[in-house]
Write a protein that holds these residues in place. Structure first.
Motif, PDB file in Angstrom:
ATOM      1  N   SER A 164     -11.990   1.865  -3.462  1.00 24.26           N
ATOM      2  CA  SER A 164     -11.745   3.294  -3.688  1.00 24.26           C
ATOM      3  C   SER A 164     -11.400   3.997  -2.382  1.00 24.26           C
ATOM      4  CB  SER A 164     -12.982   3.941  -4.327  1.00 24.26           C
ATOM      5  OG  SER A 164     -13.222   3.403  -5.608  1.00 24.26           O
ATOM      6  N   ALA A 165     -12.188   3.711  -1.326  1.00 25.36           N
ATOM      7  CA  ALA A 165     -11.948   4.358  -0.033  1.00 25.36           C
ATOM      8  C   ALA A 165     -10.604   3.951   0.553  1.00 25.36           C
ATOM      9  CB  ALA A 165     -13.077   4.007   0.931  1.00 25.36           C
ATOM     10  N   LEU A 166     -10.288   2.660   0.507  1.00 23.80           N
ATOM     11  CA  LEU A 166      -9.018   2.177   1.049  1.00 23.80           C
ATOM     12  C   LEU A 166      -7.832   2.681   0.233  1.00 23.80           C
ATOM     13  CD1 LEU A 166     -10.031  -1.516   1.869  1.00 23.80           C
ATOM     14  CD2 LEU A 166      -9.574   0.320   3.516  1.00 23.80           C
ATOM     15  N   GLY A 167      -8.019   2.775  -1.083  1.00 25.48           N
ATOM     16  CA  GLY A 167      -6.949   3.274  -1.928  1.00 25.48           C
ATOM     17  C   GLY A 167      -6.592   4.721  -1.605  1.00 25.48           C
ATOM     18  N   SER A 168      -7.602   5.535  -1.364  1.00 27.97           N
ATOM     19  CA  SER A 168      -7.344   6.934  -1.000  1.00 27.97           C
ATOM     20  C   SER A 168      -6.580   7.023   0.314  1.00 27.97           C
ATOM     21  CB  SER A 168      -8.667   7.696  -0.898  1.00 27.97           C
ATOM     22  OG  SER A 168      -9.329   7.715  -2.149  1.00 27.97           O
ATOM     23  N   LEU A 169      -6.959   6.180   1.278  1.00 23.04           N
ATOM     24  CA  LEU A 169      -6.248   6.177   2.565  1.00 23.04           C
ATOM     25  C   LEU A 169      -4.799   5.725   2.399  1.00 23.04           C
ATOM     26  CD1 LEU A 169      -8.990   4.684   4.944  1.00 23.04           C
ATOM     27  CD2 LEU A 169      -8.110   7.032   4.945  1.00 23.04           C
ATOM     28  N   ALA A 170      -4.597   4.682   1.590  1.00 26.33           N
ATOM     29  CA  ALA A 170      -3.240   4.186   1.375  1.00 26.33           C
ATOM     30  C   ALA A 170      -2.369   5.260   0.734  1.00 26.33           C
ATOM     31  CB  ALA A 170      -3.278   2.932   0.496  1.00 26.33           C
ATOM     32  N   TRP A 171      -2.919   5.987  -0.231  1.00 21.35           N
ATOM     33  CA  TRP A 171      -2.164   7.053  -0.880  1.00 21.35           C
ATOM     34  C   TRP A 171      -1.791   8.157   0.115  1.00 21.35           C
ATOM     35  CZ3 TRP A 171       0.166   8.163  -5.440  1.00 21.35           C
ATOM     36  CH2 TRP A 171       0.495   9.502  -5.678  1.00 21.35           C
ATOM     37  N   GLN A 172      -2.753   8.535   0.948  1.00 22.89           N
ATOM     38  CA  GLN A 172      -2.515   9.614   1.907  1.00 22.89           C
ATOM     39  C   GLN A 172      -1.446   9.258   2.924  1.00 22.89           C
ATOM     40  OE1 GLN A 172      -6.286  10.685   3.668  1.00 22.89           O
ATOM     41  NE2 GLN A 172      -7.268  10.986   1.681  1.00 22.89           N
ATOM     42  N   HIS A 173      -1.402   7.988   3.316  1.00 27.18           N
ATOM     43  CA  HIS A 173      -0.503   7.602   4.403  1.00 27.18           C
ATOM     44  C   HIS A 173       0.820   7.000   3.944  1.00 27.18           C
ATOM     45  CE1 HIS A 173      -3.353   8.463   7.629  1.00 27.18           C
ATOM     46  NE2 HIS A 173      -4.285   7.882   6.901  1.00 27.18           N
ATOM     47  N   GLY A 174       0.909   6.558   2.688  1.00 21.35           N
ATOM     48  CA  GLY A 174       2.166   5.935   2.271  1.00 21.35           C
ATOM     49  C   GLY A 174       2.511   6.105   0.813  1.00 21.35           C
TER      50      GLY A 174
END
Length: 408
Positions: free
Chosen positions: A357-367
């Motif tokens: 969940s945490a990594l998915g949110s970061l991936a969405w924000q950055h790419g």
């Protein structure tokens, strides 16, 4: 006179397994009611949405604590009494949330519900223990079907009941249902307890011992953690994609899309039957393949709702294939320690969920969606690496056993 052998309990019937399935679904699903209601909760309790969202994290943390501190008691205490007691305490938490006059009271109810809803994870290994010989995988699959359906349907049920009677309605209804099902469990479940007596301290210390003793517990926990991390990347970002300009769906429509994944939950008993027949490795490999294929469909789903729904279905089918196969293998490693084995495995499983969940949110924000799909696919590839390790361990274990097939 010769000693009278202990009476073997009658294997669980399908109606009792279905009752356990309903109980598991109510317990597990109760931790997800707040997710679609955060805006209504914030308005009702006059707090910010950010503060209301803290209850989501609190539910996850308290559930993880319950996995570590309460589920291992299934190897120490009488299981029927333990499961029913935990379920009644979880129902009390639902009632506190349903009549909460402030965010503090809602947090207290959420904490109590999350901590004691691990009754579901007492029932799952209990189904394996009391199943008819050679049918433990099927029994686990039946109970897990209910558990997974409860999780997937909780958000939709919360939204519908909120529209009828406000955000607190779902908590009150769930509390009543949980009390009724808990009393039915008390009447229908047989007594079940390990013969040896151990202290609570010994039970907790043995978790690390089990992890060190069984390499396949480690490999199967790794498979489960990576698979759930991959799927959690999707669950943490799908609403952002579907509500965006490409699809423009409402909250209720997004919730209905999530119901597509229920089909995966209903496949759990089928996977359990295949595992009973010695196909656990094959079903895990099929699941890993479906997970990769699903992310390919999801990538195409950036601009196509049918492709997105196909990917969502494949990803959930993949997760259930790997999860049920994992449990079948793990429970066979040391049957008297099934509750503790389950605690170790499920803790790893939910660590994967939180990380995804945490990594998915970061991936969405950055790419955006492209980066999100790349991350999900990368984690899916990781399940293949972990499966290759598990396959070597399975062969090594089979070589050391003098007789009998290796679980899975």
């Amino acid at each position: 006179m010769p000693a009278v052998p202990p009476k073997t309990p009658t294997p669980l019937s399908l109606p009792v397994l279905l009752l356990m399935s309903v109980a598991a679904g109510l317990c597990a699903g109760g931790n997800y009611f707040n997710q679609p209601l955060l805006h209504s909760i914030a308005l009702g309790l006059q707090v910010s949405e950010a503060r209301a969202a803290l209850t989501v994290t609190l539910a996850q943390v308290s559930y993880a604590l319950g996995l570590l501190l309460l589920v291992p008691l299934g190897d120490m205490l009488e299981r029927r009494r333990l499961a029913v007691t935990l379920m009644l305490l979880a129902a009390a938490g639902q009632f506190i949330s349903g009549w909460a006059p402030s965010l503090a009271w809602l947090a207290a109810g959420t904490l109590m519900t999350g901590l004691f809803s691990v009754a579901a994870q007492v029932l799952v290994p209990m189904a394996a223990t009391l199943a008819a010989p050679g049918r433990s995988g099927w029994a686990v699959g039946v109970v897990m079907s209910g558990l997974l359906t409860g999780i997937l349907g909780a958000r939709s049920a919360a939204g519908l009941l909120s529209a009828l009677g406000g955000w607190s309605t779902v908590y009150k209804v769930a509390g009543v249902l949980m009390v009724g099902v808990a009393l039915a469990l008390w009447r229908q479940l047989p007594l079940s307890r390990n013969e040896g007596q151990v202290s609570y301290g010994q039970v907790l210390r043995s978790l690390g011992t089990l992890l060190a003793r069984h390499p396949r517990l480690r490999s199967r926990s790794l498979i489960g953690g990576l698979a759930f991390a991959s799927v959690s990347v999707l669950f943490s970002t799908m609403a952002l994609l579907l509500s965006g300009p490409a699809h423009g769906l409402s909250d209720s429509a997004i919730g209905l899309c999530g119901l597509v994944a229920v089909a995966g939950a209903l496949m759990a008993s089928v996977v359990g039957k295949l595992s009973d027949r010695g196909w656990a490795q094959a079903t895990t490999a099929v699941g890993a393949g479906l997970l990769l294929l699903g992310w390919g469909c999801l990538w195409l789903g950036a601009a196509s709702l049918p492709w997105f729904l196909a990917g969502l279905l494949l990803v959930d089918l993949a997760l259930q294939s790997m999860h049920i196969s994992n449990q079948n293998v793990v429970y066979g490693l040391e049957p008297p320690s099934r509750s503790r084995l389950n605690a170790v495995y499920m803790t790893s499983y939910f660590i994967g969920a939180a990380s995804g969940s945490a990594l998915g949110s970061l991936a969405w924000q950055h790419g955006g969606w492209g980066s999100t799909c790349a991350l999900g696919g990368l984690l899916a590839l990781g399940t293949w690496v972990a499966l290759a390790l598990d396959q070597r361990l399975a062969r090594a274990r089979q070589g050391t056993l003098a007789s009998g097939p290796t679980p899975g």
